[in-house]
Enzyme design. Sequence first.
Site, short mmCIF file in Angstrom:
data_model
loop_
_atom_site.label_atom_id
_atom_site.label_comp_id
_atom_site.label_asym_id
_atom_site.label_seq_id
_atom_site.Cartn_x
_atom_site.Cartn_y
_atom_site.Cartn_z
N LYS A 115 76.26 -47.90 -73.22
CA LYS A 115 78.13 -47.94 -73.06
C LYS A 115 78.00 -48.99 -73.96
CE LYS A 115 79.28 -44.19 -73.10
NZ LYS A 115 78.84 -42.67 -73.32
N1 GLU Z 1 78.82 -40.75 -76.32
C1 GLU Z 1 77.64 -39.70 -76.95
C2 GLU Z 1 77.34 -39.23 -75.31
O1 GLU Z 1 77.86 -39.62 -73.94
C3 GLU Z 1 76.84 -39.65 -77.67
C4 GLU Z 1 76.64 -41.41 -77.43
C5 GLU Z 1 75.61 -41.67 -79.22
O2 GLU Z 1 75.53 -41.04 -80.34
O3 GLU Z 1 75.26 -42.54 -79.06
O4 GLU Z 1 76.15 -38.89 -74.99
#
Ligand code: GLU
Length: 425
Positions: A115
């Site tokens: 992240k």
């Molecule tokens: N931000 C989204 C989540 O928390 C998607 C992450 C992604 O598609 O890599 O799952």
Amino acid sequence: MSESSLSYVTHHADGPWQTYLSQVDRVVPYLGHLARWVETLKRPKRALIVDVPIELDDGRVAHFEGFRVQHNMSRGPGKGGVRYHPNVTLEEVMALAAWMSIKNAAVNLPYGGAKGGIRVDPKLLSIKELERMTRRYTSEIGIIIGPHQDIPAPDVNTNPQIMAWMMDTYSMNTGTTATGVVTGKPIHLGGSLGRVKATGRGVFVTGREAARRINLDLDGARVAVQGFGNVGAAAAELFAQAGAKIVAIQDHTGTIVNERGIDMAELMPTLTQYGGVGGFKGADKADDEAFWDVKCDILIPAALEGQVTVERAKRTTAKLVLEGANGPTLPAADDILADRGILVVPDVICNAGGVTVSYFEWVQDFSSFFWTEDEINLRLDKIMVGALKRIWDTADKHQITLRTATFAVACERILTAREERGLYP
Ligand code: GLU
């Protein structure tokens, strides 16, 4: 309380990293011999802090804190979104990266968890400043991201345009056209049909399955939604199409309630005009705290972490909680919901639809062959239903909550990979 403590993390009892650690602790009794490796999950593999300096439109220079955390990469490259928010901290990004490891393993995507985030209020930046900040951040984290290393995507306050700038910056720096370096891109740049609404769709699909299993009829069911961005709005529309009544919505512009059901077709076009739901005329205004008392069958927290507190968990009338957000429920509140017989479909499966379609996008980019929206939605449905079934069976077998069952399924996959790969050197 977790035994391990990291010197670079300040201890916040209700903070997201602590929440994550206590969720891991709860799964240890179900890991068998793999429990030996559990410490792996209690620390990120790699955390990068970057300075993001940009020139503002008025000529001054501003500095922002940027982060990219790769929590675990035993099962594949890092995967997870990038968040722009004034409250972003290293600790928060670590927790969000860790939840991505669990989520990706829970739906069996060949990814680890990662992240990123920038501590910024993007609403205070012009579009040009936003672009410069995004490009500089991408360049700074360019040393650890890549189509086979770590693949960012949208999260809170980031969108397909921001993904296009990230893809372009990475491509310029590497002399390639690297569509596979980020997902959630615009369709013309290798984005996937269905990606924008995929997280909300996944919330609906898991909610539909859970409702069926507890004999809650969606037709006429009352739904309360907190957070009306990409996730909450898409989920609400699908629930309304299935006959449910959206009786309350809360976002950063206010709380609106209507016990006959808020008309989605009327509401949606007004969102850009008012910057949120707060200005909508077809519902009554309510105090933000009153949102948690609205009579409802299904509660969808789809905003930020830590929203479902002990106090709110005691008050809610919902029978089913669908976690569209990451980490919305504090562990002590989780226990209260369980004691009250309220079923929680946890974030790590409930909102996995977004990253599942991100995976489809990444696969399509590599094969340069693109699927129809129907194909995407069908495959998404199938994966989510299958993953939830596996988790449900695990919960039944051990008589544990869906959250602990999801962690059990996911941690077993991650730690098996970890064990099979062995310790290097
Ligand atoms: N931000 C989204 C989540 O928390 C998607 C992450 C992604 O598609 O890599 O799952």
